[in-house]
Design a protein around this motif. Sequence first.
Motif, mmCIF file in Angstrom:
data_model
loop_
_atom_site.group_PDB
_atom_site.id
_atom_site.type_symbol
_atom_site.label_atom_id
_atom_site.label_comp_id
_atom_site.label_asym_id
_atom_site.label_seq_id
_atom_site.Cartn_x
_atom_site.Cartn_y
_atom_site.Cartn_z
ATOM 1 N N PRO A 1 9.399 5.569 11.605
ATOM 2 C CA PRO A 1 9.415 6.413 10.402
ATOM 3 C C PRO A 1 10.710 7.178 10.242
ATOM 4 O O PRO A 1 11.366 7.542 11.232
ATOM 5 C CB PRO A 1 8.227 7.367 10.609
ATOM 6 N N ALA A 2 11.061 7.443 8.982
ATOM 7 C CA ALA A 2 12.284 8.186 8.680
ATOM 8 C C ALA A 2 12.151 9.650 9.065
ATOM 9 O O ALA A 2 13.130 10.289 9.461
ATOM 10 C CB ALA A 2 12.630 8.054 7.198
ATOM 11 N N ALA B 1 -1.884 5.731 4.063
ATOM 12 C CA ALA B 1 -2.056 4.521 3.257
ATOM 13 C C ALA B 1 -2.649 3.360 4.052
ATOM 14 O O ALA B 1 -3.159 2.399 3.464
ATOM 15 C CB ALA B 1 -0.708 4.092 2.675
ATOM 16 N N LEU B 2 -2.595 3.444 5.372
ATOM 17 C CA LEU B 2 -2.991 2.324 6.212
ATOM 18 C C LEU B 2 -4.514 2.165 6.242
ATOM 19 O O LEU B 2 -5.253 3.142 6.317
ATOM 20 C CB LEU B 2 -2.476 2.561 7.639
ATOM 21 N N ASP B 3 -4.976 0.926 6.179
ATOM 22 C CA ASP B 3 -6.399 0.623 6.310
ATOM 23 C C ASP B 3 -6.899 1.211 7.632
ATOM 24 O O ASP B 3 -6.319 0.949 8.692
ATOM 25 C CB ASP B 3 -6.585 -0.893 6.304
ATOM 26 N N ALA C 1 0.821 -1.220 0.000
ATOM 27 C CA ALA C 1 0.000 0.000 0.000
ATOM 28 C C ALA C 1 0.848 1.261 0.000
ATOM 29 O O ALA C 1 0.414 2.313 -0.499
ATOM 30 C CB ALA C 1 -0.922 0.005 1.213
ATOM 31 N N ALA C 2 2.072 1.180 0.547
ATOM 32 C CA ALA C 2 2.946 2.363 0.647
ATOM 33 C C ALA C 2 4.373 1.971 0.277
ATOM 34 O O ALA C 2 5.263 1.922 1.137
ATOM 35 C CB ALA C 2 2.882 2.945 2.048
ATOM 36 N N PRO C 3 4.626 1.686 -0.995
ATOM 37 C CA PRO C 3 5.963 1.213 -1.408
ATOM 38 C C PRO C 3 7.059 2.254 -1.221
ATOM 39 O O PRO C 3 8.240 1.894 -1.204
ATOM 40 C CB PRO C 3 5.767 0.865 -2.891
ATOM 41 N N ALA C 4 6.688 3.532 -1.077
ATOM 42 C CA ALA C 4 7.700 4.585 -0.940
ATOM 43 C C ALA C 4 8.142 4.800 0.512
ATOM 44 O O ALA C 4 8.954 5.694 0.776
ATOM 45 C CB ALA C 4 7.170 5.895 -1.516
ATOM 46 N N LEU C 5 7.641 3.992 1.452
ATOM 47 C CA LEU C 5 8.064 4.143 2.841
ATOM 48 C C LEU C 5 9.572 3.992 2.963
ATOM 49 O O LEU C 5 10.178 3.103 2.366
ATOM 50 C CB LEU C 5 7.383 3.100 3.728
ATOM 51 N N ARG C 6 10.182 4.869 3.775
ATOM 52 C CA ARG C 6 11.636 4.826 3.972
ATOM 53 C C ARG C 6 12.029 4.348 5.363
ATOM 54 O O ARG C 6 13.187 4.035 5.613
ATOM 55 C CB ARG C 6 12.216 6.228 3.723
ATOM 56 N N GLY C 7 11.060 4.327 6.264
ATOM 57 C CA GLY C 7 11.343 3.905 7.632
ATOM 58 C C GLY C 7 11.456 2.404 7.761
ATOM 59 O O GLY C 7 11.277 1.650 6.798
ATOM 60 N N ARG C 8 11.743 1.954 8.986
ATOM 61 C CA ARG C 8 11.957 0.532 9.246
ATOM 62 C C ARG C 8 10.668 -0.132 9.700
ATOM 63 O O ARG C 8 10.015 0.319 10.640
ATOM 64 C CB ARG C 8 13.041 0.361 10.314
ATOM 65 N N LEU C 9 10.305 -1.224 9.037
ATOM 66 C CA LEU C 9 9.145 -2.036 9.381
ATOM 67 C C LEU C 9 9.627 -3.389 9.878
ATOM 68 O O LEU C 9 10.381 -4.074 9.185
ATOM 69 C CB LEU C 9 8.245 -2.241 8.157
#
Length: 302
Positions: A41-42, A53-55, A9-17
């Motif tokens: 988050p970054a 983007a989150l449900d 849903a959010a491919p551009a995320l830069r932070g750590r999951l």
Amino acid sequence: MMIDTIRSAAPALRGRLLANQSLADLTWFRVGGPAEVLFSPADEEDLALLLGALDPAVPVTVIGLGSNLIVRDGGIPGVTIRLGGKPFGSVAVDGETLRAGTAVPDMRLAKSAAEAGLDGLAFYRGIPGSVGGALRMNAGAHGGETTDVLVEARGVDRSGNLRTFSHAQMGFSYRHCSAPDDVIFTSALYRGRPGDRAEIEAEMDRVTAAREAAQPIRERTGGSTFKNPDGGKAWQLIDAAGCRGLTRGGAQVSEMHCNFLINRDGATAADIEGLGEEVRRRVRDNSGYELHWEIRRIGIDL
């Protein structure tokens, strides 16, 4: 897995999951289960991207330094967010104001103000949390409160919108603010007043000495457990109810300051929370006062 859904849903995320990440080491009590997903988050924009983007059905929980927190043994479902790094951990001074990220420890905020010769924030030296928690609960100590020095707070809401709240919009009261619960604070603007650095640092030293003399700060604890009720002091009511030193499992009411619970010997989150509820019951039966938790309790029981 939820983490794959988020990345899609959010491919551009830069932070750590991270999936199924233990949270016990992130809390001062050193107890609790895992986060289903932990996100760091970054920066503010990265946080807004995730939330947008989150449900909406996915629960979101925010944790800070973990000092005023019990994570229950079953862990936290959904996404747990922990802010950190330079974007959320810096302090910038401009004249009589300071802009602090919400991951900044309260003690460092006090030190930064002192170094800039700004008085009014020395009380933060006695609060073992971060700016984000201080905003949410109007944290205070030694005669000062967050409401006394805050100009405005900035954050991101559950829809990913950036929002700014004036002092009046924060709706501060005792250990509470009225800003929407879904807002994740990212920074705060404070105003001090010109003062003498040496005098401010001396005041901070007095705060430190008083805290070390009266509180079990070298134990695995979560700070003050219960709010002071109108017309009473929590520690005195707890003491009068015979709870000083009371234990449950590996948890104990501190003998040094009985408004503190400590992880004495391998306690579980259930031990600590259960002990707190027993203290509340005994105080109610002894004095009629209803104690309310100051420590946040989040997550699910096993």
